[in-house]
Write a protein that holds these residues in place. Structure first.
Motif, short mmCIF file in Angstrom:
data_model
loop_
_atom_site.label_atom_id
_atom_site.label_comp_id
_atom_site.label_asym_id
_atom_site.label_seq_id
_atom_site.Cartn_x
_atom_site.Cartn_y
_atom_site.Cartn_z
N CYS A 107 0.83 -1.21 0.00
CA CYS A 107 0.00 0.00 0.00
C CYS A 107 0.87 1.25 0.00
CB CYS A 107 -0.94 0.00 1.20
SG CYS A 107 -2.24 -1.22 1.06
N GLU A 108 1.94 1.21 0.78
CA GLU A 108 2.86 2.37 0.81
C GLU A 108 3.42 2.64 -0.60
OE1 GLU A 108 5.99 1.98 3.71
OE2 GLU A 108 6.94 3.86 3.14
N GLU A 109 3.63 1.56 -1.35
CA GLU A 109 4.17 1.68 -2.71
C GLU A 109 3.05 1.83 -3.75
OE1 GLU A 109 6.62 -1.85 -2.79
OE2 GLU A 109 7.77 -1.11 -1.07
N ASN A 110 1.84 2.08 -3.27
CA ASN A 110 0.68 2.34 -4.15
C ASN A 110 0.26 1.17 -5.02
OD1 ASN A 110 -0.49 4.85 -3.65
ND2 ASN A 110 1.35 5.86 -4.47
N ALA A 111 0.55 -0.03 -4.62
CA ALA A 111 0.12 -1.20 -5.39
C ALA A 111 -1.40 -1.31 -5.32
CB ALA A 111 0.75 -2.45 -4.81
N LYS A 112 -1.98 -1.77 -6.40
CA LYS A 112 -3.44 -1.93 -6.45
C LYS A 112 -3.83 -3.41 -6.41
CE LYS A 112 -4.24 2.47 -6.79
NZ LYS A 112 -3.50 2.89 -5.59
N ALA A 113 -2.82 -4.28 -6.55
CA ALA A 113 -3.13 -5.72 -6.55
C ALA A 113 -1.95 -6.51 -6.01
CB ALA A 113 -3.45 -6.18 -7.97
N VAL A 114 -2.25 -7.62 -5.36
CA VAL A 114 -1.21 -8.54 -4.87
C VAL A 114 -1.55 -9.95 -5.35
CG1 VAL A 114 -0.64 -7.18 -2.82
CG2 VAL A 114 -2.39 -8.96 -2.67
N MET A 115 -0.53 -10.79 -5.39
CA MET A 115 -0.75 -12.16 -5.87
C MET A 115 0.17 -13.13 -5.13
SD MET A 115 -0.64 -13.36 -9.85
CE MET A 115 -1.24 -14.96 -10.36
N CYS A 116 -0.31 -14.35 -4.93
CA CYS A 116 0.53 -15.39 -4.34
C CYS A 116 0.12 -16.77 -4.85
CB CYS A 116 0.43 -15.37 -2.81
SG CYS A 116 -1.20 -15.75 -2.17
N ALA A 117 1.06 -17.69 -4.75
CA ALA A 117 0.75 -19.12 -4.89
C ALA A 117 0.63 -19.64 -3.48
CB ALA A 117 1.90 -19.83 -5.60
#
Ligand code: AN7
Length: 355
Positions: A77-87
């Motif tokens: 969020c600090e880096e302004n990401a709008k999406a995250v992903m994981c396996a």
């Protein structure tokens, strides 16, 4: 807000974490989990040994993954990401989905189809993640996630993300704070090997800062059918009932081996039978319900006790119970006798109880 109220591992341990006043803290008040004295296991271990269970299943989503996820999502969020992903073999996806929901960002998870426990799947879905079940195992899923997150504006939140390890190391701090020093030995399950890496980092940092005096001997346990580190080669088709650690090519392999060697510890394997035995002992003798992968730590402890490993040794052993037993209710039901169905009749009930 009152600074003295516990509000998660970032607030508690911020001076040891890569955060600043600009970091938005996405928390569910994770961490601060109990370290429970295990009387039955202590007696088995010998007269100079004390066994404690670090019950990480009491984190908000029911596993230790929340410690790393609060930091990984906060930094995203600090880096302004709008999406995250994981396996994920399940717990990472449950945790990522919950923290992403709280942050109001998108979460995509890749899981091996048919190979994750029901509780974990239900969590990822109810928190609104985009869940993709692939025809392939965890290792294949992780390779795909690495490719997607390299090419698209989506943050990877597997433990290759260094913030995951940073957050997870706080479990070592809690143990040291509780005892006033590190334990002498630590038994823990090893899957993708992020957690053993994180604990070892945490223990070393506390000692270097003079906040503890000793370092524990690290004792890691893989499932016999998914034991690449023990066998010293990747396993193409890993198999175990402990689906959380059904991993054939751990991402943090090298740092797990470092933790083992620097601490003069070991990484061994335990069979599914041994895992289920430990799983039942934990529930029936200690009153603590942990998922099968977590029971691998106690299965390992029992194996070492049998071998005489702790003979003429003394001190404290922590066993890390990484996830809650309710994550995998199907396994619990399969492991015990299901209840007898009987008539709603007082006499027969009294007779059945044995009076
Ligand atoms: C209960 O959720 O890898 O050695 O994708 O869920 O740090 O991988 C879970 C791993 C132990 C192994 N116990 O920890 C995932 C995932 C439980 C777990 C492990 C996992 P690592």
């Amino acid at each position: 807000m009152n600074e003295n109220k516990y509000r998660g591992i970032i607030q508690k341990y911020k001076k040891f974490l890569p955060v600043s006043s600009k970091t938005p803290v996405i928390t569910l008040n994770e961490g601060n989990t109990p370290l429970i004295y295990a009387g039955y296991l202590s007696r088995l271990a010998g007269k100079n040994m004390e066994v404690y269970l670090k019950y990480e299943g009491l984190n908000p989503t029911g596993s230790f993954k929340d410690r790393g996820m609060t930091l990984a999502i906060s930094k995203a969020c600090e880096e302004n990401a709008k999406a995250v992903m994981c396996a994920s073999t399940g717990n990472t996806s449950a945790s990522a989905a919950a923290y992403a929901a709280r942050a109001g960002i998108k979460c995509i998870v890749l899981i091996p189809s048919g190979a994750i426990a029901l509780g974990k799947l239900s969590q990822a879905l109810i928190h609104g993640a985009k869940v993709l079940a692939i025809k392939g195992n965890f290792d294949v899923a992780l390779d795909l996630v690495k490719e997607v997150t390299r090419d698209y504006p989506i943050k990877l939140v597997n433990s290759l993300n260094p913030y995951r390890i940073e957050g997870q190391k706080t479990a070592s701090f809690e143990i040291c704070d509780y005892f006033g020093d590190a334990p002498d030995f630590q038994c823990m399950p090893v899957g993708n090997a992020g957690n053993i890496t994180a604990y070892w980092k945490g223990y070393k940092e506390y000692k270097n800062l003079g906040l503890s005096r000793k370092l524990p001997v690290m004792l890691g346990f893989q499932a016999q059918g998914a034991a690449p580190i023990v066998r010293n080669k990747p396993i193409k088709d890993p198999e175990t009932i402990a689906t959380a650690i059904r991993i054939g090519n751990p991402a943090s392999w090298k740092t797990a081996v470092e933790a083992r060697d620097e601490s003069k510890g070991l990484i061994d394997m335990v069979s599914d039978t041994e895992i289920l035995q430990a799983y039942k002992i934990l529930a029936a003798k200690e009153g603590v319900f942990a998922e099968p992968a977590s029971a691998a730590s106690v299965a390992g402890l029992l194996k070492l006790i049998k071998k005489g490993y702790f003979k003429n040794k003394k001190g404290k052993i922590t066993c890390i119970l990484t996830g809650h037993g309710l994550k995998d209710p199907e396994r619990a039901i399969k492991t015990v006798k299901t209840p007898k169905v009987m008539a709603a009749n007082l006499k027969s009930i009294i007779k059945e109880i044995g009076y």
